[in-house]
Design a protein around this motif. Structure first.
Motif, PDB file in Angstrom:
ATOM      1  N   THR A 187      -6.845  -0.418   2.685  1.00 52.59           N
ATOM      2  CA  THR A 187      -5.689  -0.054   1.872  1.00 52.59           C
ATOM      3  C   THR A 187      -4.424   0.013   2.709  1.00 52.59           C
ATOM      4  OG1 THR A 187      -7.269   1.436   0.812  1.00 52.59           O
ATOM      5  CG2 THR A 187      -5.003   1.489   0.007  1.00 52.59           C
ATOM      6  N   GLU A 191       0.773   0.781  -0.312  1.00 51.37           N
ATOM      7  CA  GLU A 191       0.093   1.047  -1.579  1.00 51.37           C
ATOM      8  C   GLU A 191      -0.159   2.538  -1.748  1.00 51.37           C
ATOM      9  OE1 GLU A 191      -4.150  -0.270  -3.514  1.00 51.37           O
ATOM     10  OE2 GLU A 191      -3.174  -1.690  -2.149  1.00 51.37           O
ATOM     11  N   LEU A 195       1.345   5.115  -4.709  1.00 52.44           N
ATOM     12  CA  LEU A 195       0.481   5.911  -5.587  1.00 52.44           C
ATOM     13  C   LEU A 195       0.783   7.398  -5.440  1.00 52.44           C
ATOM     14  CD1 LEU A 195      -2.905   5.502  -6.926  1.00 52.44           C
ATOM     15  CD2 LEU A 195      -2.633   7.543  -5.508  1.00 52.44           C
TER      16      LEU A 195
ATOM     17  N   THR B 146     -14.090   9.691  -8.747  1.00 51.97           N
ATOM     18  CA  THR B 146     -13.587   8.403  -9.234  1.00 51.97           C
ATOM     19  C   THR B 146     -14.270   8.014 -10.539  1.00 51.97           C
ATOM     20  OG1 THR B 146     -15.096   7.359  -7.655  1.00 51.97           O
ATOM     21  CG2 THR B 146     -12.789   7.402  -7.075  1.00 51.97           C
ATOM     22  N   VAL B 150     -12.527   6.856 -13.861  1.00 55.43           N
ATOM     23  CA  VAL B 150     -12.819   5.549 -14.454  1.00 55.43           C
ATOM     24  C   VAL B 150     -13.195   5.720 -15.919  1.00 55.43           C
ATOM     25  CG1 VAL B 150     -14.510   3.669 -14.483  1.00 55.43           C
ATOM     26  CG2 VAL B 150     -13.477   4.396 -12.324  1.00 55.43           C
ATOM     27  N   LEU B 160      -4.175   3.569 -16.807  1.00 58.52           N
ATOM     28  CA  LEU B 160      -4.886   2.806 -15.779  1.00 58.52           C
ATOM     29  C   LEU B 160      -4.180   2.863 -14.436  1.00 58.52           C
ATOM     30  CD1 LEU B 160      -5.673   0.060 -18.290  1.00 58.52           C
ATOM     31  CD2 LEU B 160      -7.457   0.905 -16.752  1.00 58.52           C
ATOM     32  N   ARG B 161      -4.941   3.256 -13.424  1.00 52.26           N
ATOM     33  CA  ARG B 161      -4.438   3.287 -12.046  1.00 52.26           C
ATOM     34  C   ARG B 161      -5.597   3.017 -11.111  1.00 52.26           C
ATOM     35  NH1 ARG B 161      -2.050   8.123 -13.985  1.00 52.26           N
ATOM     36  NH2 ARG B 161       0.169   7.848 -14.412  1.00 52.26           N
ATOM     37  N   ASP B 162      -5.310   2.845  -9.820  1.00 55.56           N
ATOM     38  CA  ASP B 162      -6.363   2.670  -8.820  1.00 55.56           C
ATOM     39  C   ASP B 162      -7.222   3.940  -8.786  1.00 55.56           C
ATOM     40  OD1 ASP B 162      -7.895   2.659  -6.452  1.00 55.56           O
ATOM     41  OD2 ASP B 162      -6.484   1.314  -5.481  1.00 55.56           O
ATOM     42  N   ALA B 163      -8.380   3.884  -9.424  1.00 56.28           N
ATOM     43  CA  ALA B 163      -9.188   5.095  -9.604  1.00 56.28           C
ATOM     44  C   ALA B 163      -9.737   5.616  -8.276  1.00 56.28           C
ATOM     45  CB  ALA B 163     -10.342   4.821 -10.559  1.00 56.28           C
ATOM     46  N   GLN B 164     -10.070   4.710  -7.401  1.00 49.87           N
ATOM     47  CA  GLN B 164     -10.605   5.096  -6.096  1.00 49.87           C
ATOM     48  C   GLN B 164      -9.586   5.931  -5.320  1.00 49.87           C
ATOM     49  OE1 GLN B 164     -13.129   2.287  -4.651  1.00 49.87           O
ATOM     50  NE2 GLN B 164     -13.897   3.728  -3.132  1.00 49.87           N
ATOM     51  N   LEU B 165      -8.394   5.347  -5.211  1.00 51.30           N
ATOM     52  CA  LEU B 165      -7.333   5.999  -4.455  1.00 51.30           C
ATOM     53  C   LEU B 165      -6.922   7.313  -5.121  1.00 51.30           C
ATOM     54  CD1 LEU B 165      -6.016   5.204  -1.872  1.00 51.30           C
ATOM     55  CD2 LEU B 165      -4.316   3.894  -3.134  1.00 51.30           C
ATOM     56  N   LEU B 166      -6.780   7.270  -6.438  1.00 50.82           N
ATOM     57  CA  LEU B 166      -6.350   8.454  -7.153  1.00 50.82           C
ATOM     58  C   LEU B 166      -7.424   9.545  -7.095  1.00 50.82           C
ATOM     59  CD1 LEU B 166      -4.025   9.635  -8.770  1.00 50.82           C
ATOM     60  CD2 LEU B 166      -5.089   8.757 -10.861  1.00 50.82           C
TER      61      LEU B 166
END
Lengths: 206, 206
Positions: A187, A191, A195, B146, B150, B160-166
């Motif tokens: 990552t 990015e 976020l 996550t 999800v 919707l967003r980057d679920a991993q990062l969030l």
DNA sequence: AACTGAATTGAACTTAACTCAGGTTGATCT
DNA sequence: AGATCAACCTGAGTTAAGTTCAATTCAGTT
């Protein structure tokens, strides 16, 4: 509130070189895992010479932490100083927090991994001085963030909430990244920055 | 994926007592700051007896960390298992994270303060086994969060967003509290829990 | 050239984690 | 009861890494 005077660098002082090597070692292998003598080797001096500059391995660590805290605070001030809009100021502060060099990433990591050192008092004079200075700087940085929130709340840009607690949480969220982030990882920092910037704004402003 | 088998407790085993004493010491004074022999004293045995149960001081630390991770995961599953609404599941998960005893607070603190240990490989067999198990559990817990996101995103409850990062960020925000929270401090855990719960919902759902 | 203080070193010391070789305890079996 | 065996424990000694110290080198100054 005794400020620490940076020892002025004699022309052949290796203090900066030691700090830099220590950041690399402590940041990559971890403080406990790196032998103090390895730092000496990297700089190209005998281990005992280290004690001319630092009272102990821990004293060196605490110095690194204090310097990083000073840097963080300075960046925050610089990034927010002439931004009036609270939301934009918040965004700018977050972006500034992630606008760092790889070396600074290591410093942040070291700082985060050893925050607990700042709790208990230290035996020796100079160590304790660095610890106290660092502890104060932690509070300064926390105040930076809470003040930003307080300002936004009083202007009506942010809903009213416990600014102290929320400020600390925002800060906690931002720095939590340094525990896992690796420049070599999948990552990119840009990015992450985006976020987290969005997340902070939602946390505070909605 | 080799699971660690908990050594079954012989009737006069002091393993549990050692773990408990170690949590108290490591949690209050810090791992480095507490002498391994002090733990022995507290339990009421000679220092060498410790090595009957743990290969090293670090092995004990890693065991504490693994156990805490198992506990965190179990609590998460328990708290969210029959909550369908994503927002309510998120709220329940956050509340569960802060529904802890003082002893568990110490365990969380220890875990957070030594996450970096999980990066590098260990020399000895049993230490390395604990480290790998703990590392896996970290990923399990990250996946817990996550997955929750999800699910909520696919149901349209969360944007919707980057679920991993969030997910990692939410987790980072939640656990960042354990670095500074003290049961004796001014802020009750209930208040923290409520503020963070709200912050997480805003971060994820708005 | 003599002087001074910063910088450096090898050898010795200290501390706390750890090892080892053997001793004790107590549950279980005959 | 006595024998047995594994779990449990200990005192004495080892090791590794941080640290101290007395003595030395080096660069710049008078």
């Amino acid at each position: 509130m005794t400020r620490i005077v940076e020892p002025e660098a004699g022309p052949r002082s290796k203090r900066a070189a030691i700090l830099s090597a220590a950041v690399d070692c402590f940041g990559e292998a971890g403080f406990e895992a790196t032998k103090w003598s390895t730092v000496a080797e990297r700089v190209g001096i005998g281990q005992t010479a280290l004690y001319h500059y630092f009272e102990s391995k821990t004293h060196c660590l605490l110095t690194i932490m204090r310097l990083e805290l000073e840097r963080s605070h300075d960046r925050f001030v610089e990034a927010t100083k002439d931004v009036e809009d609270p939301v934009e100021a918040l965004r700018a502060a977050v972006r500034a927090a992630y606008d760092v060099s790889p070396h600074e990433v290591l410093q942040m990591r070291i700082l985060q991994n050893h925050m607990d050192l700042l709790s208990g008092t230290r035996r020796s004079k100079r160590e304790e001085a660095e610890r106290v200075a660092a502890r104060q700087l932690v509070q300064v940085v926390e105040r930076d963030w809470t003040n930003l929130l307080v300002k936004g709340m009083s202007q009506g840009a942010f809903p009213l909430r416990d600014a102290q607690l929320l400020g600390g949480s925002v800060l906690g969220l931002i720095v939590s990244v340094w525990r896992w982030y690796r420049p070599s990882g999948p990552t990119p920092l840009s990015e992450i920055s985006e976020l987290i910037e969005g997340a902070c704004v939602r946390m505070v402003a909605s």
